[in-house]
Design an enzyme around this catalytic site. Structure first.
Site, mmCIF file in Angstrom:
data_model
loop_
_atom_site.group_PDB
_atom_site.id
_atom_site.type_symbol
_atom_site.label_atom_id
_atom_site.label_comp_id
_atom_site.label_asym_id
_atom_site.label_seq_id
_atom_site.Cartn_x
_atom_site.Cartn_y
_atom_site.Cartn_z
ATOM 1 C CG HIS A 2 -1.892 -1.016 1.380
ATOM 2 N ND1 HIS A 2 -2.006 -1.755 2.533
ATOM 3 C CD2 HIS A 2 -2.844 -1.476 0.533
ATOM 4 C CE1 HIS A 2 -2.996 -2.622 2.386
ATOM 5 N NE2 HIS A 2 -3.513 -2.480 1.171
ATOM 6 C CE LYS A 6 -12.650 -6.962 5.426
ATOM 7 N NZ LYS A 6 -11.873 -6.190 4.505
ATOM 8 N NE ARG A 52 -2.312 -8.272 -3.583
ATOM 9 C CZ ARG A 52 -3.018 -8.818 -2.622
ATOM 10 N NH1 ARG A 52 -2.468 -9.034 -1.448
ATOM 11 N NH2 ARG A 52 -4.266 -9.176 -2.803
ATOM 12 C CB SER A 108 -4.151 -6.384 4.939
ATOM 13 O OG SER A 108 -3.741 -5.115 4.513
#
Length: 151
Positions: free
Chosen positions: A17, A41, A90, A127
């Site tokens: 990030h 979440k 990615r 993450s």
């Protein structure tokens, strides 16, 4: 002003990030790092901690702003007058996922999505991997900016 929104949960911010934001500030007049709030979440870090990690990492970069938001990303872009959404890719799976979102956003608004490929040295970091390393008492510090501190 060319303003880009870089949305995510940033639980926590990673070196991937960080790299995308640093490269984004060369392309845009302002990069707004927007931490999305999703009540469904379960986060490892509180919203305040995540915001603090990012603010500390970019304290010497006046072109970076850190905010929180709820709802549709395109609605928030319109609210803050961001013309672009910045996203990092990615791998091919990221591309397919992000492409669908970008097409939907473009259909619903005039917001353009700009994709940057992650640097090879950070392309493996996510993450979720960082959280797993933290949960298992591994050395997470090689995966995140110095501002990320586990208490």
């Amino acid at each position: 002003m060319r303003r880009a929104l870089f949305p995510g949960s940033f639980d926590p911010i990673t070196l991937g990030h960080y790299d995308i934001i640093k490269r984004g500030i060369k392309l845009f007049d302002e990069v707004v790092v927007a931490i999305g709030v999703n009540a469904e979440k379960k986060y490892m870090f509180s919203l305040e901690e995540r915001k603090s990690f990012i603010e500390e990492a970019f304290k010497n970069h006046p072109k970076v702003k850190v905010v929180t938001y709820e709802g549709l990303t395109i609605d928030f872009c319109e609210e803050i007058e961001a013309q672009f959404i910045l996203r990092g890719l990615r791998n091919p799976a990221d591309f397919e996922f992000e492409k669908a979102i970008a097409h939907t956003n473009r259909r619903l608004s005039k917001i353009e999505t700009v994709f940057l490929l992650t640097a090879a040295k950070t392309s493996f970091i996510s993450s979720s991997i960082v959280r797993d390393v933290i949960r298992n008492n591994g050395d997470y510090t090689v995966l995140v900016p110095d501002s990320v501190v586990v208490k």
